[in-house]
Design a protein around this motif. Structure first.
Motif, PDB file in Angstrom:
ATOM      1  N   GLU A  33       0.831  -1.205   0.000  1.00 24.94           N
ATOM      2  CA  GLU A  33       0.000   0.000   0.000  1.00 24.94           C
ATOM      3  C   GLU A  33       0.864   1.252   0.000  1.00 24.94           C
ATOM      4  O   GLU A  33       0.597   2.206  -0.743  1.00 24.94           O
ATOM      5  CB  GLU A  33      -0.909  -0.022   1.232  1.00 24.94           C
ATOM      6  CG  GLU A  33      -1.880   1.130   1.296  1.00 24.94           C
ATOM      7  CD  GLU A  33      -2.761   1.054   2.533  1.00 24.94           C
ATOM      8  OE1 GLU A  33      -3.377   2.076   2.853  1.00 24.94           O
ATOM      9  OE2 GLU A  33      -2.826  -0.012   3.167  1.00 24.94           O
ATOM     10  N   THR A  34       1.915   1.250   0.802  1.00 24.81           N
ATOM     11  CA  THR A  34       2.830   2.392   0.868  1.00 24.81           C
ATOM     12  C   THR A  34       3.533   2.597  -0.466  1.00 24.81           C
ATOM     13  O   THR A  34       3.662   3.721  -0.950  1.00 24.81           O
ATOM     14  CB  THR A  34       3.881   2.162   1.970  1.00 24.81           C
ATOM     15  OG1 THR A  34       3.200   1.848   3.190  1.00 24.81           O
ATOM     16  CG2 THR A  34       4.759   3.367   2.172  1.00 24.81           C
ATOM     17  N   VAL A  35       3.973   1.500  -1.068  1.00 24.38           N
ATOM     18  CA  VAL A  35       4.661   1.576  -2.358  1.00 24.38           C
ATOM     19  C   VAL A  35       3.722   2.136  -3.421  1.00 24.38           C
ATOM     20  O   VAL A  35       4.090   3.026  -4.194  1.00 24.38           O
ATOM     21  CB  VAL A  35       5.197   0.183  -2.772  1.00 24.38           C
ATOM     22  CG1 VAL A  35       5.794   0.225  -4.164  1.00 24.38           C
ATOM     23  CG2 VAL A  35       6.227  -0.304  -1.773  1.00 24.38           C
ATOM     24  N   PHE A  36       2.471   1.626  -3.474  1.00 24.72           N
ATOM     25  CA  PHE A  36       1.507   2.106  -4.465  1.00 24.72           C
ATOM     26  C   PHE A  36       1.188   3.587  -4.270  1.00 24.72           C
ATOM     27  O   PHE A  36       1.071   4.342  -5.232  1.00 24.72           O
ATOM     28  CB  PHE A  36       0.207   1.292  -4.414  1.00 24.72           C
ATOM     29  CG  PHE A  36       0.364  -0.117  -4.909  1.00 24.72           C
ATOM     30  CD1 PHE A  36       1.176  -0.420  -5.998  1.00 24.72           C
ATOM     31  CD2 PHE A  36      -0.305  -1.146  -4.286  1.00 24.72           C
ATOM     32  CE1 PHE A  36       1.315  -1.714  -6.454  1.00 24.72           C
ATOM     33  CE2 PHE A  36      -0.167  -2.457  -4.736  1.00 24.72           C
ATOM     34  CZ  PHE A  36       0.644  -2.736  -5.823  1.00 24.72           C
ATOM     35  N   LYS A  37       1.056   4.014  -3.021  1.00 29.45           N
ATOM     36  CA  LYS A  37       0.787   5.427  -2.745  1.00 29.45           C
ATOM     37  C   LYS A  37       1.932   6.297  -3.247  1.00 29.45           C
ATOM     38  O   LYS A  37       1.713   7.340  -3.855  1.00 29.45           O
ATOM     39  CB  LYS A  37       0.577   5.657  -1.246  1.00 29.45           C
ATOM     40  CG  LYS A  37      -0.778   5.254  -0.740  1.00 29.45           C
ATOM     41  CD  LYS A  37      -0.896   5.557   0.744  1.00 29.45           C
ATOM     42  CE  LYS A  37      -2.237   5.113   1.296  1.00 29.45           C
ATOM     43  NZ  LYS A  37      -2.344   5.352   2.733  1.00 29.45           N
ATOM     44  N   ARG A  38       3.159   5.868  -2.977  1.00 32.18           N
ATOM     45  CA  ARG A  38       4.322   6.649  -3.408  1.00 32.18           C
ATOM     46  C   ARG A  38       4.367   6.738  -4.931  1.00 32.18           C
ATOM     47  O   ARG A  38       4.612   7.799  -5.490  1.00 32.18           O
ATOM     48  CB  ARG A  38       5.613   6.025  -2.882  1.00 32.18           C
ATOM     49  CG  ARG A  38       6.805   6.916  -3.200  1.00 32.18           C
ATOM     50  CD  ARG A  38       8.150   6.402  -2.740  1.00 32.18           C
ATOM     51  NE  ARG A  38       8.158   5.690  -1.500  1.00 32.18           N
ATOM     52  CZ  ARG A  38       8.594   4.426  -1.370  1.00 32.18           C
ATOM     53  NH1 ARG A  38       9.039   3.763  -2.406  1.00 32.18           N
ATOM     54  NH2 ARG A  38       8.593   3.843  -0.199  1.00 32.18           N
ATOM     55  N   ILE A  39       4.120   5.625  -5.614  1.00 31.40           N
ATOM     56  CA  ILE A  39       4.134   5.633  -7.088  1.00 31.40           C
ATOM     57  C   ILE A  39       3.049   6.574  -7.610  1.00 31.40           C
ATOM     58  O   ILE A  39       3.296   7.372  -8.522  1.00 31.40           O
ATOM     59  CB  ILE A  39       3.933   4.206  -7.638  1.00 31.40           C
ATOM     60  CG1 ILE A  39       5.160   3.352  -7.321  1.00 31.40           C
ATOM     61  CG2 ILE A  39       3.676   4.229  -9.139  1.00 31.40           C
ATOM     62  CD1 ILE A  39       4.973   1.869  -7.594  1.00 31.40           C
ATOM     63  N   THR A  45       2.509  14.135  -9.281  1.00 30.18           N
ATOM     64  CA  THR A  45       3.431  15.270  -9.237  1.00 30.18           C
ATOM     65  C   THR A  45       4.039  15.529 -10.612  1.00 30.18           C
ATOM     66  O   THR A  45       4.124  16.678 -11.064  1.00 30.18           O
ATOM     67  CB  THR A  45       4.555  15.010  -8.211  1.00 30.18           C
ATOM     68  OG1 THR A  45       3.950  14.717  -6.943  1.00 30.18           O
ATOM     69  CG2 THR A  45       5.475  16.193  -8.073  1.00 30.18           C
ATOM     70  N   LYS A  46       4.442  14.464 -11.280  1.00 30.80           N
ATOM     71  CA  LYS A  46       5.036  14.585 -12.614  1.00 30.80           C
ATOM     72  C   LYS A  46       4.025  15.196 -13.594  1.00 30.80           C
ATOM     73  O   LYS A  46       4.361  16.101 -14.360  1.00 30.80           O
ATOM     74  CB  LYS A  46       5.479  13.203 -13.104  1.00 30.80           C
ATOM     75  CG  LYS A  46       6.135  13.203 -14.459  1.00 30.80           C
ATOM     76  CD  LYS A  46       6.553  11.785 -14.840  1.00 30.80           C
ATOM     77  CE  LYS A  46       7.114  11.735 -16.240  1.00 30.80           C
ATOM     78  NZ  LYS A  46       7.425  10.360 -16.662  1.00 30.80           N
ATOM     79  N   LYS A  47       2.781  14.730 -13.536  1.00 24.96           N
ATOM     80  CA  LYS A  47       1.744  15.230 -14.445  1.00 24.96           C
ATOM     81  C   LYS A  47       1.444  16.701 -14.162  1.00 24.96           C
ATOM     82  O   LYS A  47       1.296  17.503 -15.095  1.00 24.96           O
ATOM     83  CB  LYS A  47       0.474  14.381 -14.292  1.00 24.96           C
ATOM     84  CG  LYS A  47      -0.554  14.637 -15.347  1.00 24.96           C
ATOM     85  CD  LYS A  47      -0.070  14.145 -16.685  1.00 24.96           C
ATOM     86  CE  LYS A  47      -1.147  14.287 -17.731  1.00 24.96           C
ATOM     87  NZ  LYS A  47      -0.693  13.901 -19.061  1.00 24.96           N
ATOM     88  N   VAL A  48       1.392  17.076 -12.890  1.00 27.91           N
ATOM     89  CA  VAL A  48       1.126  18.472 -12.516  1.00 27.91           C
ATOM     90  C   VAL A  48       2.244  19.373 -13.036  1.00 27.91           C
ATOM     91  O   VAL A  48       1.979  20.458 -13.577  1.00 27.91           O
ATOM     92  CB  VAL A  48       0.969  18.606 -10.979  1.00 27.91           C
ATOM     93  CG1 VAL A  48       0.982  20.059 -10.552  1.00 27.91           C
ATOM     94  CG2 VAL A  48      -0.310  17.931 -10.527  1.00 27.91           C
TER      95      VAL A  48
END
Length: 57
Positions: A33-39, A45-48
């Motif tokens: 869950e933590t890994v998926f949230k970070r991804i 962030t990249k899209k923004v």
């Protein structure tokens, strides 16, 4: 009782095979869950940043 009739009796009592589904909950020592949230956060962030750069140009 002969072996043939005994074997037939046992065969009729067999249960269908059971599928066991194993899910990994950790990547290394981190929860999935933590890994998926970070991804997801990195992708957002990249899209923004891309949208912000395109709106400036």
């Amino acid at each position: 009782m002969s072996k043939d009739s005994n074997t037939q009796h046992r065969a009729s009592r067999q249960h269908p095979p059971t599928k066991i589904i194993v899910e990994r909950h950790y990547v290394g020592t981190e929860k999935m869950e933590t890994v998926f949230k970070r991804i997801a956060e990195e992708q957002i962030t990249k899209k923004v940043k891309e949208i912000a750069e395109n709106s400036v140009n």
